[in-house]
Design a protein around this motif. Structure first.
Motif, PDB file in Angstrom:
ATOM      1  N   PHE A  43       0.830  -1.213   0.000  1.00  0.00           N
ATOM      2  CA  PHE A  43       0.000   0.000   0.000  1.00  0.00           C
ATOM      3  C   PHE A  43       0.860   1.256   0.000  1.00  0.00           C
ATOM      4  N   CYS A  44       0.446   2.248  -0.770  1.00  0.00           N
ATOM      5  CA  CYS A  44       0.999   3.584  -0.593  1.00  0.00           C
ATOM      6  C   CYS A  44       0.366   4.115   0.686  1.00  0.00           C
ATOM      7  N   GLU A  45       1.187   4.511   1.644  1.00  0.00           N
ATOM      8  CA  GLU A  45       0.615   4.887   2.937  1.00  0.00           C
ATOM      9  C   GLU A  45      -0.143   6.203   2.887  1.00  0.00           C
ATOM     10  N   PHE A  46      -0.003   6.958   1.797  1.00  0.00           N
ATOM     11  CA  PHE A  46      -0.674   8.259   1.720  1.00  0.00           C
ATOM     12  C   PHE A  46      -1.962   8.227   0.900  1.00  0.00           C
ATOM     13  N   CYS A  47      -1.923   7.680  -0.319  1.00  0.00           N
ATOM     14  CA  CYS A  47      -3.153   7.651  -1.127  1.00  0.00           C
ATOM     15  C   CYS A  47      -3.860   6.302  -1.005  1.00  0.00           C
ATOM     16  N   LEU A  48      -3.219   5.346  -0.345  1.00  0.00           N
ATOM     17  CA  LEU A  48      -3.767   4.010  -0.082  1.00  0.00           C
ATOM     18  C   LEU A  48      -3.983   3.165  -1.341  1.00  0.00           C
ATOM     19  N   ARG A  59       8.061   2.521  -7.588  1.00  0.00           N
ATOM     20  CA  ARG A  59       7.832   3.423  -8.720  1.00  0.00           C
ATOM     21  C   ARG A  59       6.723   4.423  -8.373  1.00  0.00           C
ATOM     22  N   HIS A  60       5.675   3.905  -7.733  1.00  0.00           N
ATOM     23  CA  HIS A  60       4.542   4.761  -7.342  1.00  0.00           C
ATOM     24  C   HIS A  60       4.994   5.865  -6.386  1.00  0.00           C
ATOM     25  N   MET A  61       5.821   5.499  -5.410  1.00  0.00           N
ATOM     26  CA  MET A  61       6.226   6.478  -4.393  1.00  0.00           C
ATOM     27  C   MET A  61       7.016   7.639  -5.001  1.00  0.00           C
ATOM     28  N   LYS A  63       6.300   9.084  -7.822  1.00  0.00           N
ATOM     29  CA  LYS A  63       5.424  10.077  -8.460  1.00  0.00           C
ATOM     30  C   LYS A  63       4.207  10.479  -7.628  1.00  0.00           C
ATOM     31  N   CYS A  64       3.906   9.735  -6.555  1.00  0.00           N
ATOM     32  CA  CYS A  64       2.754  10.082  -5.733  1.00  0.00           C
ATOM     33  C   CYS A  64       3.080  11.344  -4.942  1.00  0.00           C
ATOM     34  N   ASP A  65       2.285  12.393  -5.111  1.00  0.00           N
ATOM     35  CA  ASP A  65       2.659  13.645  -4.428  1.00  0.00           C
ATOM     36  C   ASP A  65       1.902  13.885  -3.120  1.00  0.00           C
TER      37      ASP A  65
HETATM   38 ZN    ZN Z   1       0.229   7.182  -3.351  1.00  0.00          ZN
END
Ligand code: ZN
Ligand code: ACO
Length: 290
Positions: A43-48, A59-61, A63-65
């Motif tokens: 999981f991305c801890e910010f956008c879930l 890779r997601h981390m 570009k995830c802002d």
């Molecule tokens: Zn994210």
């Protein structure tokens, strides 16, 4: 998925990675079919957002802002922040949060209708961002006077008082709602959606016990359950069952009467343990949802 299927399905995802934690899951959660073949999710801890592979997450981390839940920060005290997320404005986040939460909630049906809910996400913040500790959800308009639908403290953060903090927070919001609409609605009270899990009941009992004992301790003379309910916005049935469990209720002439012997109160207050994290209402920046 229909409710019955959800109950009988076996757990598929065994562990998740979320921020700096690897967490073992407790129950089945109906992730979309393309995740049927994996036992671990990242999981991305910010956008879930959730992913099948670590490299995808890495890779997601990049570009995830997001560095905190989407929505408004409505409370900040020290390193603790609460964000209000409208399920209608942040549909994907709301759905991801529900998938995640279902991994730790047994007898809840998963709502895809996140539009109708507000999510209150509690975070511990540092220079890397705001890390989710737990949350509660709340229907925007509940017909059953539920002021809390689901509550979760993520396992690494459990037993530190966050559960009772979330419960207290939902109660403070209810008291604000009452204050704002006093002329229209009298005797408004709240209660958590049923059924409660064992841990949910323990946490609510702990919270109700604390609140009621504090009032009974300070109050001089007789007080009724109705008066306690008006003061606290806790539903009369919840007050009665709590006081019964504390053996502070007698049944006389067809009526429940509170018998608050000071010695018994002191004994219970000692046993009730630490007050825990307090909600500092001066740190709340919020007006009720209309
Ligand atoms: Zn994210
Ligand atoms: N064993 C025994 N008692 C426990 C445990 C445990 N593992 N966990 C919590 N408790 C009891 C204790 O009485 C505790 O008070 P104490 O520490 O002062 O003795 C009390 O619950 C509250 O503890 P908190 O630290 O404030 O709560 P926590 O942050 O651990 O969160 C919660 C409680 C939210 C219920 C958590 O256990 C959880 O997320 N469980 C999984 C999801 C769930 O069951 N949610 C409730 C479903 S019902 C609903 O949503 C309406």
């Amino acid at each position: 998925l229909r409710e019955h299927e959800e109950f009988t399905k076996v757990k598929n995802i065994a562990t998740i990675e979320l921020g700096r934690y690897e967490i073992e899951t407790w129950y089945f959660s109906p992730f979309p079919p393309e995740y049927n073949d994996c036992t671990k999710l990242y999981f991305c801890e910010f956008c879930l957002s959730f992913m099948k592979r670590k490299e995808q997450l890495q890779r997601h981390m990049k570009k995830c802002d997001l560095k905190h839940p989407p929505g408004d920060e409505i409370y900040r005290s020290g390193t603790l922040s609460m964000f209000e997320v409208d399920g209608k404005k942040n549909k994907v986040y709301g759905q991801n949060l529900c998938y995640l939460a279902k991994l730790f909630l047994d007898h809840k049906t998963l709502y895809y209708d996140v539009d109708l809910f507000l999510f209150y996400v509690l975070c511990e913040c540092d220079d890397r961002g705001c890390h989710m500790v737990g949350y509660f959800s709340k229907e925007k308009h509940s017909e059953e006077s539920y002021n809390l639908a689901c509550i979760l403290t993520l396992p690494p953060y459990q037993r530190k008082g966050y559960g009772k903090f979330l419960i207290a927070f939902s109660n403070v919001m209810l008291l604000y709602e009452i204050a704002y609409e006093l002329s229209k609605k009298e005797g408004k009270v709240g209660t958590p959606e049923r059924p409660l899990s064992d841990l949910g009941l323990l946490s609510y009992r702990g919270y109700w016990t604390r609140v009621l004992l504090d009032i009974l301790k300070k109050h001089k003379g007789n007080i009724s359950i109705k008066e306690l309910s008006d003061m606290t916005a806790i539903k009369a049935e919840d007050i009665l069952s709590t006081l019964q469990s504390l053996e502070l209720i007698q049944y006389r002439k067809g009526q429940h009467v509170i018998c608050a012997d000071p010695k018994v109160l002191d004994r219970h207050l000692k046993a009730a343990g630490r007050g825990g994290l307090e909600v500092d209402v001066s740190k709340l920046i919020w007006t009720p949802y209309k």
